[in-house]
Design a protein around this motif. Structure first.
Motif, PDB file in Angstrom:
ATOM      1  N   ILE A   5       0.853  -1.188   0.000  1.00 13.91           N
ATOM      2  CA  ILE A   5       0.000   0.000   0.000  1.00 13.91           C
ATOM      3  C   ILE A   5       0.887   1.235   0.000  1.00 13.91           C
ATOM      4  O   ILE A   5       1.751   1.382   0.873  1.00 13.91           O
ATOM      5  CB  ILE A   5      -0.905   0.012   1.254  1.00 13.91           C
ATOM      6  CG1 ILE A   5      -1.762  -1.267   1.297  1.00 13.91           C
ATOM      7  CG2 ILE A   5      -1.788   1.251   1.268  1.00 13.91           C
ATOM      8  CD1 ILE A   5      -2.583  -1.411   2.576  1.00 13.91           C
ATOM      9  N   ILE A   6       0.680   2.110  -0.960  1.00 14.38           N
ATOM     10  CA  ILE A   6       1.449   3.361  -1.012  1.00 14.38           C
ATOM     11  C   ILE A   6       0.516   4.503  -0.610  1.00 14.38           C
ATOM     12  O   ILE A   6      -0.551   4.684  -1.198  1.00 14.38           O
ATOM     13  CB  ILE A   6       2.033   3.588  -2.419  1.00 14.38           C
ATOM     14  CG1 ILE A   6       2.941   2.407  -2.800  1.00 14.38           C
ATOM     15  CG2 ILE A   6       2.806   4.904  -2.474  1.00 14.38           C
ATOM     16  CD1 ILE A   6       3.516   2.469  -4.191  1.00 14.38           C
ATOM     17  N   THR A   7       0.936   5.251   0.422  1.00 12.16           N
ATOM     18  CA  THR A   7       0.035   6.233   1.033  1.00 12.16           C
ATOM     19  C   THR A   7       0.832   7.400   1.621  1.00 12.16           C
ATOM     20  O   THR A   7       1.995   7.224   1.984  1.00 12.16           O
ATOM     21  CB  THR A   7      -0.770   5.550   2.170  1.00 12.16           C
ATOM     22  OG1 THR A   7      -1.467   6.544   2.922  1.00 12.16           O
ATOM     23  CG2 THR A   7       0.107   4.772   3.134  1.00 12.16           C
ATOM     24  N   ILE A   8       0.173   8.546   1.765  1.00 10.69           N
ATOM     25  CA  ILE A   8       0.843   9.627   2.519  1.00 10.69           C
ATOM     26  C   ILE A   8       0.506   9.521   4.008  1.00 10.69           C
ATOM     27  O   ILE A   8       1.028  10.275   4.810  1.00 10.69           O
ATOM     28  CB  ILE A   8       0.494  11.045   1.982  1.00 10.69           C
ATOM     29  CG1 ILE A   8      -1.002  11.344   2.097  1.00 10.69           C
ATOM     30  CG2 ILE A   8       0.992  11.243   0.568  1.00 10.69           C
ATOM     31  CD1 ILE A   8      -1.311  12.835   1.904  1.00 10.69           C
ATOM     32  N   PHE A   9      -0.388   8.612   4.375  1.00 11.25           N
ATOM     33  CA  PHE A   9      -0.749   8.434   5.786  1.00 11.25           C
ATOM     34  C   PHE A   9      -0.536   6.989   6.238  1.00 11.25           C
ATOM     35  O   PHE A   9      -1.505   6.251   6.497  1.00 11.25           O
ATOM     36  CB  PHE A   9      -2.218   8.819   6.009  1.00 11.25           C
ATOM     37  CG  PHE A   9      -2.500  10.279   5.812  1.00 11.25           C
ATOM     38  CD1 PHE A   9      -1.747  11.239   6.473  1.00 11.25           C
ATOM     39  CD2 PHE A   9      -3.507  10.701   4.961  1.00 11.25           C
ATOM     40  CE1 PHE A   9      -1.991  12.598   6.291  1.00 11.25           C
ATOM     41  CE2 PHE A   9      -3.761  12.054   4.778  1.00 11.25           C
ATOM     42  CZ  PHE A   9      -3.002  13.002   5.438  1.00 11.25           C
ATOM     43  N   PRO A  10       0.732   6.542   6.339  1.00 10.22           N
ATOM     44  CA  PRO A  10       0.972   5.141   6.726  1.00 10.22           C
ATOM     45  C   PRO A  10       0.358   4.802   8.087  1.00 10.22           C
ATOM     46  O   PRO A  10      -0.081   3.675   8.303  1.00 10.22           O
ATOM     47  CB  PRO A  10       2.498   5.025   6.742  1.00 10.22           C
ATOM     48  CG  PRO A  10       3.027   6.417   6.722  1.00 10.22           C
ATOM     49  CD  PRO A  10       1.990   7.277   6.105  1.00 10.22           C
TER      50      PRO A  10
END
Ligand code: SAM
Length: 274
Positions: A5-10
């Motif tokens: 999953i690539i996210t700015i909110f890990p």
């Protein structure tokens, strides 16, 4: 199976996969999830992941460079150069987007056969379209509404797909008995002579479930469920499935796998005779 999953909110995902079946599946080594911080792929002081849209308009757009770098780190090449890479057939790069193809149970079943799913979570107005063009195999929406980010949608995809990975559900059949379950028409009948096509839900919604106590708040569990006649229980459940589908999702009836008995029952329900 592996999810990336690539996210700015890990931090959004901390705890979310640590319950129930999803947790057990990971502990058994059947599935694993990697969460990747998009900001780790920025190279400026402010760790900038977004920028203003060309052409003007509201909001911001996720920049392409950090996303491309995050994908490269996961050894995901652009589609044009991916052919021939080992494992490529078993990997899908999915852009979570309200503009995508809608997630349905048949699609979940398809995705559960893969070895690796990479999920890109959008934010703001979305992701620079060139990332979609260059890297994504599919745009996927979890429904006709707009979320503030792809993280919730990503978690939904992981949950729905993971439970259909072979070995994850305790009883393998439970994926076929529930709402939207596939009809198993391959096998003619079970040991009781009940056609297998009526075991799977055949694309209908599930029937109602009850547990103890037999009476609650003045409401009684339907008698048929207490009497132990399996044929009667099966018929009652099938009728309830048809009723619920007709009431809540009549669109599903067009594609459902219905046998002659189902069709007769449905006609009676529609005519108000049952
Ligand atoms: N401008 C976009 C539109 O009108 O389609 C909406 C962007 S939304 C505010 C921000 C992000 O949330 C999207 O990039 C996507 O990743 C995610 N998102 C929103 N709705 C979604 C849905 N129904 N299914 C999957 N992802 C969704």
């Amino acid at each position: 199976m592996r999810f990336e999953i690539i996210t700015i909110f890990p931090g959004f995902f901390s705890g979310i996969f640590e319950h129930g079946i999803v947790r057990r599946a990971q502990m058994q080594g059947l599935v694993s999830v990697g969460v990747h911080d998009l900001r780790a792929h920025t190279h400026d002081r402010h760790r900038t992941v977004d920028d203003r849209p060309f052409g003007g308009g509201e909001g911001m757009v996720l920049k392409p460079e950090p996303l491309a770098e995050a994908l490269n780190e996961l050894r995901i090449e652009p589609k044009a150069t991916r052919k021939g890479t080992p494992g490529v057939e078993q990997t899908r790069v999915i852009l979570l987007s309200a503009q995508g193809r809608t997630l349905t149970q048949p699609l979940v079943r398809e995705l559960a056969r893969l070895e690796r799913i990479v999920l890109l979570c959008g934010r703001y107005e979305g992701v620079d379209e060139r990332i979609n063009e260059l890297y994504c195999d599919m745009e996927l929406s979890i429904g006709d509404y707009v979320l503030s980010g792809g993280e919730l949608a990503g978690a939904v995809v992981v949950d729905a797909v993971m439970r259909l990975v072979p070995g994850v559900l305790g009883n393998e059949a439970s994926g076929e008995f529930e709402s939207f379950g596939a009809a198993d028409t391959e096998i003619a009948a079970d040991q009781e002579g009940v056609p297998r096509s009526q075991h799977g839900s055949g694309g209908l919604l599930d029937y109602p479930h009850y547990t103890r106590p037999a009476e609650f708040a003045g409401l009684h569990v339907p008698d048929v469920l207490l009497q132990g006649d399996h044929q009667q229980i099966r018929r009652w459940r099938r009728e309830q499935q048809l009723r619920k589908t007709l009431a809540n999702r009549p669109d599903l009836l067009d594609k459902a796998v219905l046998n002659e008995e189902d069709k007769r029952l449905l006609a009676m329900i529609r005519a108000g005779n049952r």
